[in-house]
Design a protein around this motif. Structure first.
Motif, PDB file in Angstrom:
ATOM      1  N   GLN A  36       0.791  -1.214  -0.117  1.00 39.12           N
ATOM      2  CA  GLN A  36      -0.011  -0.049  -0.130  1.00 39.12           C
ATOM      3  C   GLN A  36       0.765   1.147   0.022  1.00 39.12           C
ATOM      4  O   GLN A  36       0.621   2.153  -0.729  1.00 39.12           O
ATOM      5  CB  GLN A  36      -0.996   0.082   1.329  1.00 39.12           C
ATOM      6  N   TYR A  37       1.976   1.328   0.788  1.00 37.56           N
ATOM      7  CA  TYR A  37       2.795   2.569   0.759  1.00 37.56           C
ATOM      8  C   TYR A  37       3.691   2.626  -0.386  1.00 37.56           C
ATOM      9  O   TYR A  37       3.821   3.655  -0.601  1.00 37.56           O
ATOM     10  CB  TYR A  37       3.952   2.245   1.992  1.00 37.56           C
ATOM     11  N   HIS A  38       3.772   1.481  -1.202  1.00 36.33           N
ATOM     12  CA  HIS A  38       4.441   1.638  -2.404  1.00 36.33           C
ATOM     13  C   HIS A  38       3.681   1.936  -3.670  1.00 36.33           C
ATOM     14  O   HIS A  38       3.975   1.712  -4.992  1.00 36.33           O
ATOM     15  CB  HIS A  38       5.433   0.586  -2.698  1.00 36.33           C
ATOM     16  N   GLY A  39       2.053   1.978  -3.220  1.00 34.05           N
ATOM     17  CA  GLY A  39       1.450   2.210  -4.590  1.00 34.05           C
ATOM     18  C   GLY A  39       1.071   0.883  -5.180  1.00 34.05           C
ATOM     19  O   GLY A  39       0.651   0.908  -6.304  1.00 34.05           O
ATOM     20  N   ALA A  40       1.317  -0.245  -4.770  1.00 38.60           N
ATOM     21  CA  ALA A  40       1.004  -1.454  -5.465  1.00 38.60           C
ATOM     22  C   ALA A  40      -0.136  -2.260  -5.107  1.00 38.60           C
ATOM     23  O   ALA A  40      -0.605  -3.356  -5.484  1.00 38.60           O
ATOM     24  CB  ALA A  40       2.267  -2.449  -5.500  1.00 38.60           C
ATOM     25  N   ASN A  68       7.081   9.453   5.994  1.00 40.31           N
ATOM     26  CA  ASN A  68       6.435  10.485   6.773  1.00 40.31           C
ATOM     27  C   ASN A  68       5.012  10.175   6.711  1.00 40.31           C
ATOM     28  O   ASN A  68       4.382  10.151   5.513  1.00 40.31           O
ATOM     29  CB  ASN A  68       6.665  11.837   6.503  1.00 40.31           C
ATOM     30  N   THR A  69       4.092  10.144   7.876  1.00 42.76           N
ATOM     31  CA  THR A  69       2.588  10.357   7.699  1.00 42.76           C
ATOM     32  C   THR A  69       2.181  11.171   8.623  1.00 42.76           C
ATOM     33  O   THR A  69       2.798  11.859   9.359  1.00 42.76           O
ATOM     34  CB  THR A  69       2.231   8.724   8.625  1.00 42.76           C
ATOM     35  N   PRO A  70       0.810  11.688   8.667  1.00 45.74           N
ATOM     36  CA  PRO A  70       0.255  12.494   9.396  1.00 45.74           C
ATOM     37  C   PRO A  70       0.378  12.433  10.901  1.00 45.74           C
ATOM     38  O   PRO A  70       0.471  13.376  11.776  1.00 45.74           O
ATOM     39  CB  PRO A  70      -1.021  12.544   9.077  1.00 45.74           C
ATOM     40  N   ARG A  71       0.808  11.284  11.424  1.00 44.34           N
ATOM     41  CA  ARG A  71       0.902  11.055  12.644  1.00 44.34           C
ATOM     42  C   ARG A  71       2.344  10.581  13.060  1.00 44.34           C
ATOM     43  O   ARG A  71       2.592  10.444  14.267  1.00 44.34           O
ATOM     44  CB  ARG A  71       0.129   9.592  13.119  1.00 44.34           C
ATOM     45  N   GLY A  72       3.354  10.754  12.396  1.00 43.49           N
ATOM     46  CA  GLY A  72       4.828  10.603  12.391  1.00 43.49           C
ATOM     47  C   GLY A  72       5.273   9.806  11.552  1.00 43.49           C
ATOM     48  O   GLY A  72       4.943   9.512  10.357  1.00 43.49           O
ATOM     49  N   THR A  73       6.617   9.183  11.772  1.00 42.02           N
ATOM     50  CA  THR A  73       7.202   8.544  10.694  1.00 42.02           C
ATOM     51  C   THR A  73       7.097   6.874  11.047  1.00 42.02           C
ATOM     52  O   THR A  73       7.022   6.450  12.141  1.00 42.02           O
ATOM     53  CB  THR A  73       8.758   8.706  10.871  1.00 42.02           C
ATOM     54  N   ILE A  74       7.016   6.108   9.856  1.00 38.53           N
ATOM     55  CA  ILE A  74       6.709   4.643  10.040  1.00 38.53           C
ATOM     56  C   ILE A  74       8.044   4.093   9.168  1.00 38.53           C
ATOM     57  O   ILE A  74       8.302   4.673   8.149  1.00 38.53           O
ATOM     58  CB  ILE A  74       5.626   4.242   9.516  1.00 38.53           C
ATOM     59  N   LEU A  75       8.462   2.950   9.553  1.00 40.10           N
ATOM     60  CA  LEU A  75       9.543   2.130   8.807  1.00 40.10           C
ATOM     61  C   LEU A  75       8.731   1.258   7.992  1.00 40.10           C
ATOM     62  O   LEU A  75       7.668   0.166   8.540  1.00 40.10           O
ATOM     63  CB  LEU A  75      10.407   1.361   9.611  1.00 40.10           C
TER      64      LEU A  75
END
Length: 92
Positions: A17-21, A64-71
């Motif tokens: 989802q984060y990579h648009g796939a 970067n997300t609206p609530r912070g950073t995620i790995l």
């Protein structure tokens, strides 16, 4: 996860989802962790924790997300697959 001192990354369908796939958002937010944890529910989000033994060796990138950073698992690692995993998520 940082406050608990646990290594983690968003993987599997969540990473796609984060990579648009991903065609649709996953129904469960999938987090890879080094040791077993129970699933949690936060509002309308269900979080499944999946054990990954060699979590320190996995390539991740920061988002970067609206609530912070995620790995998140890198696109290259997502395409190759995540290898052997043990599912520890049980539906609440």
């Amino acid at each position: 996860m940082q406050s608990l001192g646990l290594k983690y990354y968003a993987g599997l369908l969540t990473a796609t989802q984060y990579h648009g796939a991903a065609h649709h958002p996953p129904q469960v937010f999938q987090v890879m962790v080094g040791k077993s944890r129970r699933p949690i529910v936060s509002g309308s989000v269900r979080v499944a924790f999946i054990v990954r033994k060699n979590i320190e060796e996995i390539e991740v990138q920061s988002f970067n997300t609206p609530r912070g950073t995620i790995l998140v698992l890198t696109p290259q690692a997502t395409a190759v697959g995540s290898g052997r995993i043990s599912r520890t998520d049980r539906r609440p």
